[in-house]
Design an enzyme around this catalytic site. Structure first.
Site, PDB file in Angstrom:
ATOM      1  N   GLN A 141      41.928   1.278 -65.736  1.00  0.00           N
ATOM      2  CA  GLN A 141      41.641   2.167 -64.614  1.00  0.00           C
ATOM      3  C   GLN A 141      42.308   3.524 -64.749  1.00  0.00           C
ATOM      4  O   GLN A 141      41.967   4.465 -64.023  1.00  0.00           O
ATOM      5  CB  GLN A 141      42.081   1.519 -63.298  1.00  0.00           C
ATOM      6  N   CYS A 147      41.843  -0.022 -58.413  1.00  0.00           N
ATOM      7  CA  CYS A 147      41.904  -1.410 -58.866  1.00  0.00           C
ATOM      8  C   CYS A 147      40.889  -2.277 -58.134  1.00  0.00           C
ATOM      9  O   CYS A 147      40.321  -3.221 -58.694  1.00  0.00           O
ATOM     10  CB  CYS A 147      43.305  -1.971 -58.662  1.00  0.00           C
ATOM     11  N   HIS A 284      47.448  -4.524 -54.892  1.00  0.00           N
ATOM     12  CA  HIS A 284      46.711  -4.435 -56.154  1.00  0.00           C
ATOM     13  C   HIS A 284      45.593  -5.466 -56.203  1.00  0.00           C
ATOM     14  O   HIS A 284      45.802  -6.639 -55.862  1.00  0.00           O
ATOM     15  CB  HIS A 284      47.674  -4.654 -57.323  1.00  0.00           C
ATOM     16  N   ASN A 305      43.644  -8.198 -65.451  1.00  0.00           N
ATOM     17  CA  ASN A 305      44.113  -6.951 -64.851  1.00  0.00           C
ATOM     18  C   ASN A 305      43.271  -5.786 -65.371  1.00  0.00           C
ATOM     19  O   ASN A 305      42.409  -5.969 -66.240  1.00  0.00           O
ATOM     20  CB  ASN A 305      45.598  -6.750 -65.174  1.00  0.00           C
TER      21      ASN A 305
END
Length: 341
Positions: A141, A147, A284, A305
């Site tokens: 990102q 996110c 997140h 992630n």
């Protein structure tokens, strides 16, 4: 010519010398040299000498923290130097997180109240949706707090694969640019549920190839955003504060989850099952793409992630599962959701 006794003595002395020499450790690379190597590895350039010195001091403090953590044999996970080692924890959180916790003001209206996996009674002992071809490669990102878009897209990519047999890398940038009329505000944060809302109203998402990621807020490219490569029909929330419910969901598809990823150990995480201290302040958005059990018996969630592949276990983190707290580690079981198709 040397006598046999002299030869034996010489061999004995040489043996001692060789033994001592081999046990000597290689001189440790100086911190400044290590910093220069790190700068080269990540092609980092600073605006001036003052900024470089500031970053060196932060780098040094972080390396010392990592070293101290890893010296503790009781820790189940390791920390390591990565591309974020020249950032303070506050700087890191400001640019890499961006999930907005649910509130009465941002509860979406299109989700169903049901939980389709409620009556699931048997789940596999392990699951890894990567091995089933339902997870695209790790994305990054960058310095954009979106996110939430990466989490929602990963979950949508998963259900699309399960429903159509095709794994398609979908566009996060379309969400960043076009999903701006509600709580979702591009690099300034958002929620996965609201992203699902937009995707439904937009009647789908286009591919990453057609609408590539830029890492900044931009104007909506309406021409590309109408070229739908995949769609969803709805979405559901996993019952809050129930790891058993989350397990049922992850056993059936990749799931969007929100966590507290603000701690220094998260910033520097390298490998192992994360058992570190964290709060339930969710900041997140990530994606649970499996679960399993480590060799020492520790159960874990496999989490994708969006911080690039140099972070963690090639972009993934394993987080402890089945802990005493009902909300799960770092609040992972608090606000999980998934799209339906």
């Amino acid at each position: 010519m040397a006598s046999p006794t002299q030869c034996l003595c010489l061999l004995f002395v040489l043996g001692i010398w060789a033994s001592q020499g081999s046990s000597r450790s290689v001189p440790e690379v100086s911190m400044s040299d290590r910093f220069e190597q790190w700068l080269s590895s990540y092609s980092r350039v600073y605006q001036d000498a003052k900024e470089k010195e500031k970053r060196f001091q932060i780098f040094k403090e972080n390396v010392e923290y990592i070293k101290s953590h890893n010296a503790d044999s009781s820790k189940k996970y390791k920390l390591g130097v990565n591309e974020f080692t020249d950032l303070t924890n506050e700087e890191f959180k400001a640019m890499r997180n961006g999930y907005k916790m649910r509130s009465s003001n941002n509860i979406s209206v299109s989700k169903t109240s049901s939980f389709r996996y409620e009556n699931v009674t048997a789940v596999p002992s392990t699951m890894d949706w990567r091995k089933k071809g339902a997870v695209t490669g790790i994305k990054d990102q960058g310095q954009c707090g979106c996110c939430w878009a990466f989490s929602a897209v990963a979950a949508m990519e998963g259900i699309t694969k399960l429903k159509t047999g095709k794994l398609i890398s979908l566009s996060e940038q379309e969400l960043v640019d076009c999903d701006v009329n509600g709580e979702d505000q591009g690099c300034n944060g958002g929620l996965m549920d609201n992203a699902f809302e937009f995707i439904i109203s937009n009647k789908g998402l286009t591919t990453e190839t057609k609408y590539p990621y830029e890492g900044v807020d931009g104007s909506c490219n309406k021409k590309e955003s109408t070229k739908h490569a995949a769609k969803i029909t709805g979405y559901e929330d996993v019952p809050s504060n129930s790891e058993s419910a989350l397990l049922k969901a992850v056993a059936n598809q990749p799931i969007s989850v929100a966590i507290d990823a603000g701690g220094a150990d998260f910033q520097h995480y390298k490998s192992g099952v994360f058992t570190g201290e964290c709060t339930t302040y969710l900041d997140h958005g990530v994606t649970a793409v499996g679960y399993g059990q480590d060799g020492d018996g520790t159960k874990y969630w496999l989490v994708k992630n969006s911080w690039g592949s140099s972070w963690g276990e090639n972009g993934y983190i394993r987080m402890e599962r089945d802990i005493a707290a009902k909300e799960g580690i770092c609040g992972i079981a608090m606000e999980a959701s998934y799209p339906t198709a």
